[in-house]
Design an enzyme around this catalytic site. Structure first.
Site, PDB file in Angstrom:
ATOM      1  N   ASP A 441     -12.310   6.776  -8.451  1.00 48.61           N
ATOM      2  CA  ASP A 441     -11.016   6.555  -7.802  1.00 48.61           C
ATOM      3  C   ASP A 441     -11.006   7.163  -6.404  1.00 48.61           C
ATOM      4  OD1 ASP A 441      -8.412   5.618  -7.609  1.00 48.61           O
ATOM      5  OD2 ASP A 441      -7.767   6.535  -9.486  1.00 48.61           O
ATOM      6  N   ASP A 505      -3.223  -1.113  -9.685  1.00 48.76           N
ATOM      7  CA  ASP A 505      -2.632  -0.203 -10.673  1.00 48.76           C
ATOM      8  C   ASP A 505      -1.467  -0.855 -11.408  1.00 48.76           C
ATOM      9  OD1 ASP A 505      -4.327   1.914 -10.275  1.00 48.76           O
ATOM     10  OD2 ASP A 505      -3.014   2.992  -8.902  1.00 48.76           O
TER      11      ASP A 505
END
Length: 707
Positions: A441, A505
Site C-alpha cells: 500500500d 478502496d
C-alpha cells in the site's frame, strides 16, 4: 528521400518514420498493404505565407528551434546556455520492428537516442535517452515523447477521479490550442491516470478511429493533446520534473518513461485489445502458470482488531466458501491498533500474536489456501519508534513544517540507511514466513519531497522501483499487489514488477461498474482486483444485493472483502455461489478477448469476454439507474464466429419479477429466457439479443456455448 523513409509494421498498424536530416513520424495508422518508401514524397508539406520561409517539422523531439511554436519536447539549459537544441540524425539502426535513431546537437553538447518499437499486437513503444556530452551539467526542465496523430483526431478522452472514485472518463472536442493533464502528487494518482485517447468525433466502444497513449510512470507526469495553428495535431507525454530536480553530469543519460500507443480503426475495443495482448505477452509475468486464486482480504472484516484464533476461524469459513488465498491486512505489526501509529515499526505485534505469525500461516495453508500479508513500507507515523529514533529519515524540505496525510509521513528512500532498513525488514517478513502474496500500500501523496534540500520526487519513484525490484528478485515466488489507497498507483511501469492492482478502496458495486470499465481500457481483467464487499458498503453506506455485488466482481481478479464468520447464511451462500461461478468462467475471463458494448441508454452498461477459440462467451448487462426508455435495446455481441451457432444460457439474474397487476417493470420475459435457443454469431453481432427490463442497480449474466 526514399532512402531515409523507414517503416515499422504489424498486422493492424504501421508507423512510417523519416529519419534524415531530423527524425519525424510521418504516418501512424492502419497497416499499409502496398507500401513504398517513394510514396512518402507526396507528403512533403508546402510552406505557408506569413510564416517562416521553411517547413517546421514536428520531430521526435519537437524542438522549438525548428519553429514549432507549440509545446516542445525538450527544455533545459547549461546555466542559461545551450537552451535551444536541435538534433540532427547521425546513425539509424533497424532490427525488424525495432528502430533506434541516434542524433546530436554538437553546439549544445547533447546526444539523443530514440527507441521506437512496434509490437506484433499493434502497440507502439517509444522512449528517448538524453546524454550530456560536456563537463558542465545540463539542467533538464522538460523531456517528453511527442507522437503526431491524424488531423481527423478531433475528440479527446481522458480520465479524472479521486479516492474511491477512480477512472472516471470525460471528453471534449479539441479544435484549437491544447488540453493538458498534470499530476504533481508524487504517485500515479487517483486524480489523473496517465493516459489520453484522441480520435474521430463520436468514436465509441465499437466504432471510429482512435489513438490511445499511456505513460508507464508511477510519479509526477504531464500529458498534452495539442492542435497547432496550421491544423497538425500531436499527443505528448512526460515525467514532470520539479524545479532543479534533474541535472545531467557529463556522460550521464536520462531516459523518458516509456510511452505506449495504440491505433485502432475499430473503436475503443480495438485499442484495448491491443493493449491487453501487449501486456499479457510483454509485461505481465506471474510467478506460476496457474489460475488466479480467489482472495479473502481481512481489512473490511476486522480492520485493526487482530486475534489469531478468530483469524483462523475466518480462514476456516473462507475455505468453505472456496477462497484460495487468505490475506491479513493492516494491524499485524507492533503497536498498530489504528492508523495513527506504528508505521515504520515492521516487527510483529507480540501482544496480538504471542506465538508469532507462523501458527496462523500454517493453519491457512493446511486448509489448502495461500497466505498473503499487507505492508506499507514507504510510510512512517510520527508516533513510531522509528520516527523517534530517526526523524531525519522523512522525505521533506528542511525549514518547513512537514504535513501529515492519514497521520503519516513518507520515508526518504534516497537515504541509503532507509533503503537498507526497509530491505532488511521486508526480507525478514518474506524470508522467515511462508508468504505467497504481498499487498503493498501507499496511502499518502508527496508534499515538498526533498533530499539534501533539493526536489526529489523523481528520485523517490526510482528508489521505490529499486526496492521492489530487489524484493522481486530475492523472492521470485511471491506475487505483489500495487495498492495506493486503492487506485493511486496503477500504470505499466509498476506492473513490470507487480501482479495485481487494487482498483479502488470502494467496493460499492454501482461505483465499481464505472471504475472497472475505466480501468478496462488499458488493463486486462486478470490484474484488476475486484472484491465482493459487505452488504452495506463501507465506503458509501449504500446497500446492494449479493447478486449485484457478485456479478460486478466477476470480471476481474475476484475476491471477498468481508468477515465470513459474522456473515449470515444468505450472504455466505451468495459468496460461495459467486466464487464458484467465477472459477467456472475465469479461464475465459482471464485469457479471452474483452468487448465493451455500445448501448443507446447511458444508464445501461454491457461488456463481456469471448474465448480465444470463440467457443465460449460470457456477457454482463448492468442497469445502473432507471432506464431512459421503457424497452431495453438489444444486446449486440461482438467477437463470435459469424457462421457458428451458439446456445444461449441465462447464467444469473436478480430474481426478475413478472407482474400482471402493474407496478413493476415487465409482464413478459424475452422468449430466449424461457425457451432453449441457438443463434448464429452473425445474428447476435448484427441484430442482437432482446434484453429484459432491469431494475436499477441490478444485472444479468449471459453465457454462450458454441454448438
Amino acid at each position: 528521400m526514399s532512402d531515409f523513409i523507414l517503416r515499422l509494421q504489424s498486422a493492424v498498424t504501421d508507423v512510417v518514420i523519416k529519419t534524415h536530416p531530423f527524425a519525424e513520424i510521418i504516418y501512424w495508422g492502419p497497416h499499409l498493404s502496398h507500401f513504398s518508401s517513394q510514396d512518402a514524397a507526396c507528403l512533403t508539406r508546402p510552406v505557408a505565407n506569413g510564416r517562416l520561409d521553411v517547413d517546421s517539422p514536428v520531430t521526435l523531439m519537437a524542438e522549438l528551434g525548428h519553429g514549432l511554436f507549440g509545446a516542445p519536447g525538450i527544455e533545459g539549459h547549461r546555466q542559461g546556455l545551450d537552451a535551444s537544441p536541435i538534433f540532427t540524425t547521425i546513425k539509424v539502426e533497424q532490427n525488424e520492428q525495432n528502430l533506434t535513431i541516434f542524433s546530436e546537437d554538437k553546439h549544445a553538447g547533447l546526444r539523443l537516442c530514440s527507441e521506437i518499437q512496434l509490437d506484433s499486437s499493434g502497440v507502439l513503444n517509444v522512449r528517448h535517452g538524453l546524454t550530456n556530452l560536456r563537463e558542465q551539467p545540463w539542467q533538464v526542465d522538460r523531456f517528453a515523447v511527442t507522437l503526431p496523430v491524424a488531423e481527423r483526431a478531433r475528440e479527446v478522452m481522458a480520465f479524472h477521479g479521486r479516492w474511491i472514485r477512480e477512472f472516471q472518463p470525460h471528453r471534449l472536442i479539441l479544435e484549437h490550442d491544447s488540453f493538458v493533464l498534470e499530476n504533481r502528487r508524487g504517485r500515479t494518482s487517483h486524480e489523473h491516470f496517465p493516459a489520453m485517447i484522441t480520435g474521430s468525433q463520436t468514436f465509441s466502444e465499437m466504432q471510429g478511429e482512435v489513438w490511445g497513449v499511456h505513460l508507464g510512470w508511477s510519479g509526477n507526469h504531464r500529458l498534452r493533446a495539442e492542435v497547432k495553428t496550421d491544423g497538425r495535431r500531436y499527443l505528448q507525454a512526460e515525467a514532470l520534473y520539479l524545479p532543479g530536480e534533474i541535472a545531467l553530469a557529463e556522460g550521464e543519460t536520462l531516459w523518458t518513461p516509456n510511452l505506449y500507443g495504440s491505433y485502432s480503426a475499430q473503436g475503443l475495443n480495438g485499442m484495448s485489445q491491443q493493449f491487453h495482448r501487449y501486456l499479457r505477452e510483454q509485461i505481465i509475468h506471474f510467478p506460476d502458470n496457474k489460475p488466479r486464486p480467489v482472495h479473502l482480504n481481512t481489512w473490511e472484516g476486522i480492520y485493526f482488531d487482530h486475534d489469531p484464533q478468530y483469524i483462523m476461524q475466518m480462514a476456516d469459513e473462507a475455505a468453505q466458501l472456496g477462497v484460495e488465498r487468505f490475506i491479513i491486512d493492516d494491524g499485524w505489526f507492533k503497536g498498530r491498533n489504528d492508523d495513527w501509529a506504528a508505521l515504520g515499526d515492521w516487527y510483529l505485534d507480540e501482544k496480538k500474536y504471542p506465538n508469532g505469525l507462523m501458527p496462523v500461516i500454517e493453519h491457512v495453508k493446511s486448509l489448502g489456501m495461500e497466505f498473503g500479508i499487507w505492508v506499507e513500507p514507504e510510510m512512517i507515523n510520527p508516533d513510531s519508534d522509528l520516527y523517534r529514533s530517526h526523524p531525519d529519515w522523512v522525505l521533506a524540505m528542511p525549514g518547513y513544517e512537514t504535513l501529515t496525510g492519514r497521520h503519516q509521513y513518507v520515508l526518504n528512500l534516497n537515504i541509503p540507511q532507509v533503503f537498507d532498513y526497509l530491505l532488511e525488514r521486508m526480507s525478514w517478513l518474506l524470508g522467515e514466513h511462508l508468504v505467497d502474496y504481498v499487498k503493498w500500500d501507499m496511502n499518502r501523496e508527496l508534499v515538498q519531497p526533498g533530499y539534501n534540500g533539493k526536489a526529489a520526487a523523481d528520485a523517490q519513484t526510482r528508489q521505490f522501483y529499486r526496492l521492489l525490484d530487489t524484493l522481486v528478485a530475492r523472492f521470485p515466488h511471491i506475487e505483489f499487489e500495487s495498492c495506493a489507497s486503492g487506485g493511486g498507483r496503477i500504470d505499466y511501469e509498476v506492473l513490470k514488477r507487480s501482479h495485481r492492482f487494487w482498483a479502488s478502496d470502494n467496493n460499492d458495486a454501482l461505483e465499481r461498474n464505472i471504475i472497472q470499465r475505466g480501468m478496462s481500457y488499458f488493463f486486462p481483467p486478470e490484474v484488476m482486483g475486484s472484491h465482493i464487499g459487505n452488504r452495506y458498503c463501507h465506503a458509501t453506506f449504500r446497500q446492494h444485493s449479493i447478486t449485484f455485488r457478485g456479478l460486478t466482481a466477476l470480471f476481474g481478479h475476484m475476491g471477498l472483502e468481508i468477515d465470513p464468520v459474522s456473515a449470515d447464511q444468505q450472504e455466505r451462500e451468495g459468496y460461495r455461489k459467486y466464487t464458484a461461478l467465477h472459477k467456472q468462467w475465469r479461464d475465459v475471463i482471464h485469457h479471452g478477448v474483452q468487448w465493451r458494448v455500445d448501448m443507446p441508454d447511458a444508464t445501461t452498461l454491457a461488456h463481456g469476454v469471448v474465448s480465444q477459440d470463440k467457443c465460449q462467451a460470457i456477457f454482463l448487462v448492468s442497469q445502473l439507474a432507471m432506464p431512459d426508455y421503457s424497452l431495453m435495446a438489444p444486446l449486440r455481441i461482438s467477437g463470435l464466429e459469424p457462421s457458428a451457432r451458439y446456445q444461449l444460457t441465462l447464467l444469473d439474474h436478480p430474481n426478475i419479477q413478472i407482474t400482471g397487476e402493474g407496478g413493476h417493470t415487465m409482464r413478459k420475459l424475452p422468449e430466449w429466457m424461457t425457451t432453449s435457443q441457438t443463434v448464429s454469431g452473425e445474428w447476435l453481432q448484427q441484430a442482437g439479443l432482446s434484453l429484459p427490463i432491469l431494475d436499477p442497480e441490478s444485472a444479468i449474466l449471459i453465457g454462450l456455448q458454441r454448438v
